[in-house]
Design an enzyme around this catalytic site. Structure first.
Site, PDB file in Angstrom:
ATOM      1  CB  ALA A 129      19.076   0.034  67.474  1.00 16.91           C
TER       2      ALA A 129
ATOM      3  NE  ARG B 202      29.076  -0.986  56.033  1.00 16.86           N
ATOM      4  CZ  ARG B 202      28.183  -1.453  55.157  1.00 16.86           C
ATOM      5  NH1 ARG B 202      28.496  -1.551  53.880  1.00 16.86           N
ATOM      6  NH2 ARG B 202      26.976  -1.808  55.546  1.00 16.86           N
TER       7      ARG B 202
ATOM      8  CB  THR C 198      17.178  -6.819  61.468  1.00 12.16           C
ATOM      9  OG1 THR C 198      17.250  -8.145  60.902  1.00 12.16           O
ATOM     10  CG2 THR C 198      18.318  -5.981  60.911  1.00 12.16           C
TER      11      THR C 198
ATOM     12  CG  ASN D 103      14.092  -8.074  51.027  1.00 16.00           C
ATOM     13  OD1 ASN D 103      13.167  -7.262  50.974  1.00 16.00           O
ATOM     14  ND2 ASN D 103      14.469  -8.663  52.148  1.00 16.00           N
TER      15      ASN D 103
ATOM     16  CG  ASN E 118      19.218  58.517  47.859  1.00 14.87           C
ATOM     17  OD1 ASN E 118      19.156  57.820  46.860  1.00 14.87           O
ATOM     18  ND2 ASN E 118      20.354  59.061  48.273  1.00 14.87           N
TER      19      ASN E 118
ATOM     20  CB  ALA F  69      27.870  64.503  52.028  1.00  9.34           C
TER      21      ALA F  69
END
Length: 454
Positions: A10, A15, A77, A167, A374, A420
């Site tokens: 949430a 930062r 929290t 922790n 080719n 060609a």
């Protein structure tokens, strides 16, 4: 045993200095929040995301694979977890994780659960040891190595600040104990917030058992709170992925400069040269060579494929085929075996039969090409008239001379030969030589007048 997971997502993440939600920043083209979701789903857990900031964007990214609860106000929290009380109440165990921790693994969470059950705990925190624990909550153990309490940095005394076991912020709880503690949470503190760590204090105060499962790999608990940490997490994940490929028999010449996304598969003895990027469910066979500065996305390469400094997107390459250098294989190509795709060749939405050679400076788009064809240098399939695209067919054993234009839709039948410099606008029958160019005329002396002006 029914397990549910609540993932907290949430927060704004100020930062990060970004216009998007923190958990939507990406590592290897996958949002941070997607990593813990995948991990807990692999455990078979139902998932609930607690969202708040830019909740619509988070929901759009994740879709309906999880449930959602909304934290309207950012009140800590503990308050965030409280929003999911109704989600948890029919489960046996609840995992609590954060959406900005992409490095946690399924194996570690399974070991956390196993430890929790083995020790008959009411709640178990994931912990680790780090050299500089400043800023983290400390795991305080008694003389029997039992968890006595978890002390935050701001509340720790001098002795507690020397503790290096911290922790990790991820937990597993017996659901009944967690729900009971959540109903007792208050915000009687200087921040007027509901701290989730107070849940542990409440359970301990009621003679419950809180434990900590310590892992050696401290990188797994790292959260991403800035773009510096985003890059650090990406670097760790990159090396984790590359190391696993090398353990599986892949040769990566420069792991620090090789970027392989998580879902890529690579066969044994394949060589990955420096500065390669391999993305999005790509599968590469055995004994291939992926040359310097190649990018492959969502493609299949069979065994013994050689790619040199090229881009391949959404395509399939058959065995013993050579690609590059500087080829651009755009989406929806199916290239056969023993094919040569040379330098500055571009393919798009085409099927290329085995044994065909497209050696250089050629564009093939929207075409079905047979075997042993080719292509001369400078051949272009003219497949777009400014409004519509058209498809051409070039059958087996066709020879196309240099600087030829094939204006789609045309069919070149087997063993036909294109002179060609020809521009072909009509079908060419089998065993036919097609010449489509103006007859050469020599104007003697004409160049003399032109050259005299210079």
């Amino acid at each position: 045993m029914k397990i549910k997971a609540v993932i907290l997502a949430a927060g704004k993440g100020t930062r990060m200095k970004s216009s998007r939600a923190k958990v939507l920043h990406k590592i290897f083209d996958r949002a941070l929040i997607e990593y813990p979701i995948q991990v807990v789903k692999e455990l078979g857990a139902d998932v609930c995301l607690v969202v708040g900031y830019m909740e619509d964007d988070v929901k759009k990214t994740i879709g309906d694979q999880v449930q959602y609860r909304v934290q309207e106000e950012q009140l800590g929290t503990g308050h965030a977890v409280m929003q999911a009380i109704d989600f948890m109440d029919d489960s046996d165990l609840v995992l609590i994780l954060y959406g900005d921790t992409p490095l946690i693994t399924t194996q570690t969470l399974q070991e956390l659960i196993n430890y929790h059950l083995k020790h008959h705990s009411d709640g178990t925190a994931l912990s680790t040891k780090i050299e500089n624990p400043f800023g983290y909550g400390r795991i305080v153990r008694n003389g029997f190595n039992e968890v006595e309490k978890i002390v935050e940095e701001r509340d720790a005394d001098k002795n507690q600040k020397r503790i290096t076991e911290i922790n990790g912020g991820m937990y597993v709880f017996n659901t009944s104990k967690l729900l009971s503690a959540l109903h007792q949470l208050d915000n009687n503190n200087s921040q007027n917030e509901y701290y989730f760590t107070d849940v542990l204090k409440i359970i301990l105060a009621e003679d419950g058992k809180i434990d900590a499962f310590m892992i050696k790999d401290s990188t797994q608990i790292l959260g991403v709170n800035s773009k510096v940490q985003l890059a650090e997490a990406a670097s760790i994940m990159k090396m984790r992925i590359n190391n696993q490929h090398m353990l599986n028999g892949v040769i990566i010449e420069d792991p620090l400069n090789t970027y392989i996304e998580p879902d890529v598969e690579i066969g044994i003895d394949t060589v990955i040269e420096p500065s390669c990027v391999i993305k999005s469910n790509t599968k590469i066979g055995a004994e291939c060579r992926i040359g310097f500065n190649t990018k492959i996305t969502n493609s299949i390469l069979e065994d013994n494929v050689d790619v040199e400094s090229s881009v391949i997107v959404d395509s399939k390459i058959g065995q013993n085929t050579h690609i590059g250098p500087f080829a651009y294989i755009r989406p929806n190509n199916n290239i056969g075996s023993n094919v040569k795709i040379g330098d500055f060749v571009e393919l798009k939405n085409s099927n290329i039969g085995s044994g065909t050679k497209i050696s250089h400076l050629t564009y093939v788009g929207d075409a079905d090409v047979g075997q042993n064809v080719n292509f001369g240098c400078g051949t272009v399939l003219v497949n777009y008239d400014g409004k519509n695209k058209y498809r051409s067919e070039i059958q087996d054993n066709v020879f196309i001379g240099c600087n030829s234009n094939l204006v789609s839709p045309v069919v070149l039948h087997e063993h036909s030969y294109i002179a060609a410099g020809s521009t072909i606008t009509k079908d060419v029958p089998e065993n036919t030589l097609a010449i489509a160019r103006s007859k050469q005329e020599n104007k003697e002396g004409r160049a003399k007048n032109r050259n005299s002006k210079s």
